[in-house]
Design an enzyme around this catalytic site. Structure first.
Site, PDB file in Angstrom:
ATOM      1  N   GLY A 277       8.517   4.101   0.838  1.00  0.00           N
ATOM      2  CA  GLY A 277       9.236   5.295   1.260  1.00  0.00           C
ATOM      3  C   GLY A 277      10.720   5.118   1.073  1.00  0.00           C
ATOM      4  O   GLY A 277      11.177   4.148   0.462  1.00  0.00           O
ATOM      5  N   GLY A 278      11.502   6.060   1.633  1.00  0.00           N
ATOM      6  CA  GLY A 278      12.944   5.985   1.462  1.00  0.00           C
ATOM      7  C   GLY A 278      13.571   4.828   2.194  1.00  0.00           C
ATOM      8  O   GLY A 278      14.573   4.279   1.759  1.00  0.00           O
ATOM      9  N   MET A 279      12.981   4.419   3.313  1.00  0.00           N
ATOM     10  CA  MET A 279      13.580   3.375   4.127  1.00  0.00           C
ATOM     11  C   MET A 279      12.842   2.052   4.056  1.00  0.00           C
ATOM     12  O   MET A 279      13.434   1.008   4.306  1.00  0.00           O
ATOM     13  CB  MET A 279      13.620   3.813   5.597  1.00  0.00           C
ATOM     14  CG  MET A 279      14.539   4.977   5.885  1.00  0.00           C
ATOM     15  SD  MET A 279      14.392   5.452   7.619  1.00  0.00           S
ATOM     16  CE  MET A 279      14.793   3.908   8.416  1.00  0.00           C
ATOM     17  N   ALA A 280      11.541   2.086   3.790  1.00  0.00           N
ATOM     18  CA  ALA A 280      10.752   0.861   3.945  1.00  0.00           C
ATOM     19  C   ALA A 280       9.593   0.814   2.964  1.00  0.00           C
ATOM     20  O   ALA A 280       9.197   1.833   2.394  1.00  0.00           O
ATOM     21  CB  ALA A 280      10.233   0.766   5.378  1.00  0.00           C
TER      22      ALA A 280
ATOM     23  N   ILE B 106       0.807  -1.224   0.000  1.00  0.00           N
ATOM     24  CA  ILE B 106       0.000   0.000   0.000  1.00  0.00           C
ATOM     25  C   ILE B 106       0.837   1.270   0.000  1.00  0.00           C
ATOM     26  O   ILE B 106       0.300   2.380  -0.027  1.00  0.00           O
ATOM     27  CB  ILE B 106      -0.949   0.018   1.216  1.00  0.00           C
ATOM     28  CG1 ILE B 106      -0.151  -0.092   2.523  1.00  0.00           C
ATOM     29  CG2 ILE B 106      -1.984  -1.085   1.113  1.00  0.00           C
ATOM     30  CD1 ILE B 106      -1.017   0.014   3.776  1.00  0.00           C
ATOM     31  N   GLY B 107       2.162   1.153   0.038  1.00  0.00           N
ATOM     32  CA  GLY B 107       2.988   2.350   0.012  1.00  0.00           C
ATOM     33  C   GLY B 107       4.459   2.020   0.045  1.00  0.00           C
ATOM     34  O   GLY B 107       4.860   0.881   0.324  1.00  0.00           O
TER      35      GLY B 107
ATOM     36  N   LYS C  67       5.351  -2.373   8.142  1.00  0.00           N
ATOM     37  CA  LYS C  67       6.417  -1.623   7.475  1.00  0.00           C
ATOM     38  C   LYS C  67       7.676  -2.477   7.499  1.00  0.00           C
ATOM     39  O   LYS C  67       8.169  -2.848   8.583  1.00  0.00           O
ATOM     40  CB  LYS C  67       6.648  -0.283   8.171  1.00  0.00           C
ATOM     41  CG  LYS C  67       7.763   0.542   7.563  1.00  0.00           C
ATOM     42  CD  LYS C  67       7.781   1.969   8.103  1.00  0.00           C
ATOM     43  CE  LYS C  67       6.655   2.781   7.502  1.00  0.00           C
ATOM     44  NZ  LYS C  67       6.784   4.229   7.811  1.00  0.00           N
TER      45      LYS C  67
ATOM     46  N   VAL D 118       5.523  -0.513   2.745  1.00  0.00           N
ATOM     47  CA  VAL D 118       4.398  -0.702   3.662  1.00  0.00           C
ATOM     48  C   VAL D 118       3.382  -1.642   3.017  1.00  0.00           C
ATOM     49  O   VAL D 118       3.014  -1.462   1.851  1.00  0.00           O
ATOM     50  CB  VAL D 118       3.729   0.643   4.018  1.00  0.00           C
ATOM     51  CG1 VAL D 118       2.635   0.426   5.063  1.00  0.00           C
ATOM     52  CG2 VAL D 118       4.766   1.631   4.538  1.00  0.00           C
TER      53      VAL D 118
ATOM     54  N   ASP E  87      10.931  14.420  12.327  1.00  0.00           N
ATOM     55  CA  ASP E  87      10.577  14.380  10.900  1.00  0.00           C
ATOM     56  C   ASP E  87       9.106  14.743  10.710  1.00  0.00           C
ATOM     57  O   ASP E  87       8.381  14.071   9.976  1.00  0.00           O
ATOM     58  CB  ASP E  87      10.880  12.995  10.326  1.00  0.00           C
ATOM     59  CG  ASP E  87      10.833  12.982   8.796  1.00  0.00           C
ATOM     60  OD1 ASP E  87      11.037  14.047   8.190  1.00  0.00           O
ATOM     61  OD2 ASP E  87      10.561  11.916   8.219  1.00  0.00           O
TER      62      ASP E  87
END
Length: 736
Positions: free
Chosen positions: A21-24, A18-19, A41, A26, A135
């Site tokens: 990001g820069g690190m993980a 579902i998504g 995540k 999801v 953040d």
């Protein structure tokens, strides 16, 4: 990437991605033990080999799991399954605040205030548990389908800061506080700043600081004033604007102290929109003047100087001590204060004994030195070495020393016209380094070096880094319209457009009433004229008016003492040759005229030179220029250009730290930009661009002379645009 149907920890079934990001990544998953849907995540593969990061990540995630609040995305579980590191969180059906702002353009005042209050309440709960988010941004704020606002990703930013070089890989520079972009210590007040930026974006539909590069945005956070949000939202209540401005003060001491205060003022603004109840301190209370006593001053004067490395080690020790006693999870030693006091008394007794010993030692050394000098003089006189016969040997020794110094210098080769690979081969065996500054238009073939900072043939110290520009080829540029501008302004505009400027002066024609068409000091015309096209790098002739032609007769000299240099040059437009010399002065601000020759109100021939002495403040004028400059090739402030010289007055300063794989790196082209505080001003330097790096990457960066710290920004090219992956606090050491 996990596949649908996989089961993690014999409990969580992966249903869909579902998504990312820069690190993980999801995933939506089902918890079969508790029969509920959750969000999982999963850390990306590049982080799994970094044991330090994994340990810190697990500790921070476990701490975040202890937070339970309606405005926080709750963390249920943390663990790993055969090398897959994961966090199980509450599944929120909804969209991020960033998506919501993009969809609506800007939010209503009541809606934005309500969201800000809910975010503040979530952050207040975290701060009360000793956890700083670090953040805060709209991308980390989720609005659920039932209207609840929740903050996510607690603790992860701090875990990311444990890499080999401290980084802020999670943060977006648009929302980072000045202390974060500077690479300094961040705390609850950093979250307050980021919340203020987020609230600004909610009510205006835009971020206050934007730019083409992350470095440009970071510098704006450090030194530019924010445009008030009421400029973009005219009906914005006064009280809400003041709350935003107080949250986003650059000085930490002028922001809100605690999130509870923010919540109180936000609620107050709902019932008193135009109220003047927000108080912003005009003076930073943390910067009080301290008077040093005569005794303390004496101790400072007699304290031995420390090397840069010693100071750095002490700073590292202080930072380590601060981390130990400020940690969110470790308890301090109750006996620490008592032990430190006892140790201090012991050191003072030892110091007194050592001082007595030092006096005795110094007296003995002086007596011994006097005896040794007398003995050398006697022997030398007897052997004929003193009295003139040793002069040839002295000259020979000086020549040998000079030859040794000469051996340490290397001749700079000519890089113009070479490719970067050819330049690298040429300098490989010359004990010289090379570094690209950027690209610019030129007559050189595209991709070849068109300019270098140190001219060919110059003798420099070994290991100096030569900086160069790569040609973008010939480009057609429209000549800017400079009508109505002063000569100084027009020259800057033309140079910024990429042209070489040849400044000339000419008397103006008269109009029908006998007055000059163009006042002295202002643009008469350019060749080619504004609006036409020319090749970037071409020479533009800029003709500045001298006013009415007095046929060489003497004219009265204007008084320009106290004027800024550029304004003075405009007033003296009638003079064809204006020479500028710099002089150190504490009575005049930098750039002010402190003397002129001929004197004011005397009469002089404008065809003869006139000299202006300009203050350079506390700086050494020899650092910026070595001889007078004339207005025919001016008028630029050269005081900040010497930083590019290598090596500088303080030698060559290098950083050779290791750079680990940044979060979210996909193997694309990289850009590295360095920001250092030079003479009190943030200065940006392009380290490299459009290069694919292999991580871990060994840095070899030459920084500003005498500056031991800097912030390195790393961006990756994605879909033709550079996106910041992180910024790193790095240190420089002088190369002996």
């Amino acid at each position: 990437m996990l596949k649908t149907g996989m089961i993690i920890a014999e409990r969580y079934e992966i249903l869909a991605k579902i998504g990312t990001g820069g690190m993980a990544d999801v995933y939506k998953a089902k918890d079969h033990k508790l029969n509920r849907f959750v969000a999982v995540k999963v850390l990306k593969a590049e982080f799994r080999e970094d044991t330090t990061f994994i340990r810190k990540f697990r500790s921070e995630a476990q701490a975040a799991a202890g937070l339970t609040h309606p405005n926080i995305v709750n963390v249920f579980d943390v663990g790993d399954d055969e090398g897959v590191y994961y966090i199980v969180m509450e599944l929120i059906e909804g969209i991020t605040l960033k998506e919501y702002i993009t969809k609506k353009g800007k939010l209503s005042v009541k809606e934005a205030t309500s969201i800000a209050i809910q975010v503040s309440m979530g952050l207040e709960a975290a701060h009360s548990h000793g956890i700083v988010h670090r953040d805060v941004k709209p991308q980390n704020i989720i609005i659920s389908t039932d209207g609840k606002v929740k903050v996510t990703d607690f603790g992860i930013a701090r875990a990311a800061s444990s890499n080999t070089i401290s980084s802020n890989v999670m943060g977006s520079v648009h929302y980072s506080s000045p202390e974060q972009v500077r690479g300094g210590y961040s705390d609850e007040k950093s979250d307050i700043y980021s919340l203020g930026i987020t609230l600004y974006e909610m009510v205006t539909g835009r971020v206050p600081f934007d730019g083409d590069t992350t470095v440009a945005i970071a510098i704006k956070h450090l030194q530019e004033e924010m445009i008030p949000p009421s400029v973009y939202t005219e009906d914005l209540p006064y009280s809400l604007e003041q709350i935003i401005l107080k949250c986003t003060q650059k000085s930490v001491g002028r922001r809100y102290d605690r999130m509870e205060e923010v919540i109180a003022d936000l609620k107050h603004s709902l019932i008193d929109p135009q109220g003047d109840f927000v108080r912003i301190d005009t003076v930073d209370n943390e910067a009080k003047t301290v008077v040093i006593s005569d005794e303390e001053l004496g101790e400072i004067k007699h304290t031995p100087k420390q090397t840069t490395r010693t100071v750095q080690k002490k700073q590292e020790a202080a930072d380590l001590e601060e981390e130990i006693y400020d940690t969110d999870y470790d308890d301090g030693d109750d006996g620490y204060s008592e032990k430190r006091s006892s140790g201090t008394r012991s050191r003072r007794r030892s110091e007194k004994k050592r001082n007595i010993g030092r006096v005795v030692t110094i007296v003995a050394l002086i007596a011994g030195a006097a005896l040794l000098v007398a003995l050398i003089f006697y022997i030398g006189k007897a052997s004929g070495l003193i009295g003139g016969s040793a002069e040839p040997e002295k000259k020979q020794e000086e020549q040998q020393t000079a030859g040794k110094e000469e051996d340490n210098l290397v001749e700079v080769p000519n890089l113009i016209g070479l490719t970067e690979d050819e330049a690298g081969e040429l300098t490989l065996n010359s004990q010289l380094g090379i570094q690209i500054i950027g690209e610019k238009a030129s007559d050189q073939e595209k991709g070849r070096i068109c300019e270098q900072d140190i001219p060919a043939g110059t003798m420099v110290e070994a290991f100096t880094t030569l900086k160069y520009y790569v040609s973008k080829g010939v480009q057609e540029v429209t000549v800017p319209d400079t009508d109505g501008k002063t000569g100084v302004e027009a020259q800057q505009v033309l140079e910024d457009a990429g042209f070489t400027v040849n400044v000339q002066k000419q008397y103006s024609d008269l109009d029908e009433n006998g007055y000059c068409l163009v006042d002295p000091g202002y643009v008469y015309y350019t060749t080619p004229e504004g609006g036409t096209t020319a090749r970037a790098g071409d020479t533009i002739t800029l003709v500045v008016s001298r006013g009415v032609n007095y046929y060489g007769d003497d004219v009265e000299v204007p008084d320009v003492i106290g004027w800024q240099k550029n304004d003075a040059v405009t007033v003296l437009g009638k003079w064809i040759d204006i020479q500028i010399v710099e002089q150190r002065s504490t009575d005049y601000e930098e750039g002010d005229v402190i003397a002129q020759n001929p004197e004011a109100y005397s009469y002089a021939n404008p065809d003869e030179p006139i000299t202006l002495t300009v203050s350079c403040g506390d700086k050494d004028p020899s650092a910026s220029q070595t001889e007078p400059t004339t207005q025919d090739t001016p008028v630029q402030d050269t005081t900040t250009q010497t930083q590019a010289a290598a090596p500088g007055a303080d030698g060559t300063w290098k950083c050779t730290q290791r750079l680990d794989t940044p979060a979210g790196y996909q193997g694309g082209a990289v850009r590295l930009e360095l920001v250092q505080n030079v003479n009190g001003q943030p200065t940006a330097t392009l380290v490299l661009e459009n290069q694919v790096l292999t991580f871990p990457y060994q840095l070899d960066i030459t920084g500003a002379s005498g500056v031991s710290e800097g912030t390195l920004y790393l961006s990756e090219q994605v879909d033709g645009e550079y996106q910041e992956l992180g910024h790193y606090s790095i240190t420089f050491e002088k190369v002996e």
